[in-house]
Design an enzyme around this catalytic site. Structure first.
Site, PDB file in Angstrom:
ATOM      1  N   HIS A 277      17.108  64.995  62.714  1.00 46.30           N
ATOM      2  CA  HIS A 277      17.301  65.559  61.369  1.00 46.30           C
ATOM      3  C   HIS A 277      15.979  65.570  60.599  1.00 46.30           C
ATOM      4  O   HIS A 277      15.190  64.626  60.670  1.00 46.30           O
ATOM      5  CB  HIS A 277      18.316  64.726  60.582  1.00 46.30           C
ATOM      6  N   CYS A 346      15.087  71.197  61.970  1.00 44.59           N
ATOM      7  CA  CYS A 346      15.435  72.356  61.137  1.00 44.59           C
ATOM      8  C   CYS A 346      14.306  72.682  60.161  1.00 44.59           C
ATOM      9  O   CYS A 346      13.534  71.821  59.754  1.00 44.59           O
ATOM     10  CB  CYS A 346      16.716  72.088  60.357  1.00 44.59           C
ATOM     11  N   ARG A 355      14.140  76.843  63.176  1.00 46.08           N
ATOM     12  CA  ARG A 355      13.728  75.618  63.846  1.00 46.08           C
ATOM     13  C   ARG A 355      12.199  75.485  63.817  1.00 46.08           C
ATOM     14  O   ARG A 355      11.482  76.480  63.927  1.00 46.08           O
ATOM     15  CB  ARG A 355      14.210  75.603  65.314  1.00 46.08           C
TER      16      ARG A 355
END
Length: 378
Positions: A277, A346, A355
């Site tokens: 993340h 991300c 991405r």
């Protein structure tokens, strides 16, 4: 007027005796005894003409109950009492002149006496706020009807109630959204960091005690620790890239399933690909865009340390571009098989639209028995 006649004779036409001069005179002024036949002498009673209608009476206003009994009226404003008891009034601006009727009319215009209730009702109907024990200009209490009317006027209309309800819904929604944002940006990080730290400590204890053996790992099972000294990142690596089992717990996931399966660090060739993340849930890869060529990335396992150096970066690519984790990624600058590492996350921040890719090449494999590599000692 009756004429005088020289002789007394009988008038046949009237059946009476004729008047004589003396007789007429006596009858008019009275006889020797001062008597008159039905008439008073001028000296005793004047002549009065017969009345044919009732005498004229002037109009009188209705009796005021407050003035039936005798009383001493209050002196008007500005009046002074003289020594004799009489009041001397000083004219006051705005004081009405005239009789009692004029004063009552002026009192009604000011809202006093009987005009106070009417003024209070008009004030309530127009929406003016007033005390239930008074009205505009008078201290008289309101009637029940007027009090209920004022109470109804003070009650909010359906439109006001609806607007208040909508406002409360918006406020509640805003508070819930604020709580949700706080949960996502703050509380998820707190929980993820706690879970990641716990997993890191568990791995280190197991390695120290020799409980774990190299081999095939189950999805969600931690098997290594990732160090990025430049970013002060220390995070466990687990098998798989499931959000629920791995990424949302603050760990970094290894692409190890299906068509996205990649090599392990111990393999002689291949691409060791990881996902993490960038925001929330521990956000271990939040600042990997700040890495520069030559920055070291270390993977710690039960037996060895694997040291990589960052070589290239792809700032933006589609989430469906799986070629970035191929054994030899086409956009990485690598031209032949080797021992590579790929970090994916991300971008832009707080979205998952694209991405961000970072590549590195292994430069050192160091057994744990020889101690930590220089990148972790400094």
């Amino acid at each position: 007027m009756t004429a005088l006649r020289p002789e007394r004779e009988t008038d046949a036409s009237y059946g009476q005796e004729p008047y004589e001069a003396s007789g007429a005179f006596e009858e008019w002024y009275g006889d020797a005894a001062g008597q008159q036949r039905g008439y008073a002498t001028p000296a005793e009673e004047p002549y009065a003409a017969p009345v044919t209608q009732e005498p004229y009476e002037p109009y009188l206003p209705p009796i005021d109950e407050e003035t039936v009994a005798l009383r001493i009226p209050d002196p008007p404003p500005g009046a002074s009492i003289s020594p004799s008891g009489a009041s001397t009034a000083t004219p006051v601006s705005g004081t009405p002149s005239g009789g009692r009727a004029a004063r009552r009319k002026a009192a009604k215009r000011r809202g006093g006496r009987h005009g106070g209730a009417h003024a209070a009702s008009e004030s309530a109907e127009s929406g003016e706020s007033s005390d239930s024990f008074g009205s505009s200009g008078s201290g008289a209490p309101l009637s029940r009807v007027e009090a209920r009317r004022q109470a109804r006027a003070r009650k909010p209309s359906p439109g006001v109630i609806a607007s208040r309800a909508v406002g409360e819904v918006f406020i509640t929604t805003g508070v819930l959204m604020l709580l949700f944002v706080s949960y996502q940006l703050w509380w998820t990080n707190v929980r993820a960091h706690a879970q990641a730290d716990k997993e890191t400590s568990s791995l280190q204890k197991d390695w120290a005690s020799g409980k774990r053996e190299p081999g095939e790992f189950q999805p969600g099972q931690g098997f290594a620790i990732l160090h990025i000294p430049e970013l002060d990142v220390v995070v466990p690596i687990a098998q798989g890239v499931s959000n629920k089992k791995v990424l949302d717990k603050g760990m970094v996931g290894h692409y190890s399933e299906g068509k996205l399966k990649t090599a392990m660090p111990s393999d002689k060739t291949g691409n060791f690909a990881l996902a993490g993340h960038r925001n929330t849930h521990g956000e271990p890869f939040r600042y990997i865009n700040k890495l520069k060529a030559g920055d070291e990335i270390v993977v710690e396992t039960q037996d060895d340390y694997y040291v990589y150096k960052m070589t290239s970066m792809l700032p933006v690519t589609s989430p469906s571009n799986t070629s970035v984790i191929n054994p030899v990624p086409p956009q990485s600058g690598f031209t032949k098989p080797g021992r590579y590492i790929t970090l994916t996350t991300c971008t832009p921040e707080y979205t998952s639209k694209y991405r961000l890719i970072v590549w590195g090449k292994m430069v050192e494999e160091r057994p744990r028995s020889k101690g930590k590599p220089d990148a972790l000692v400094q």
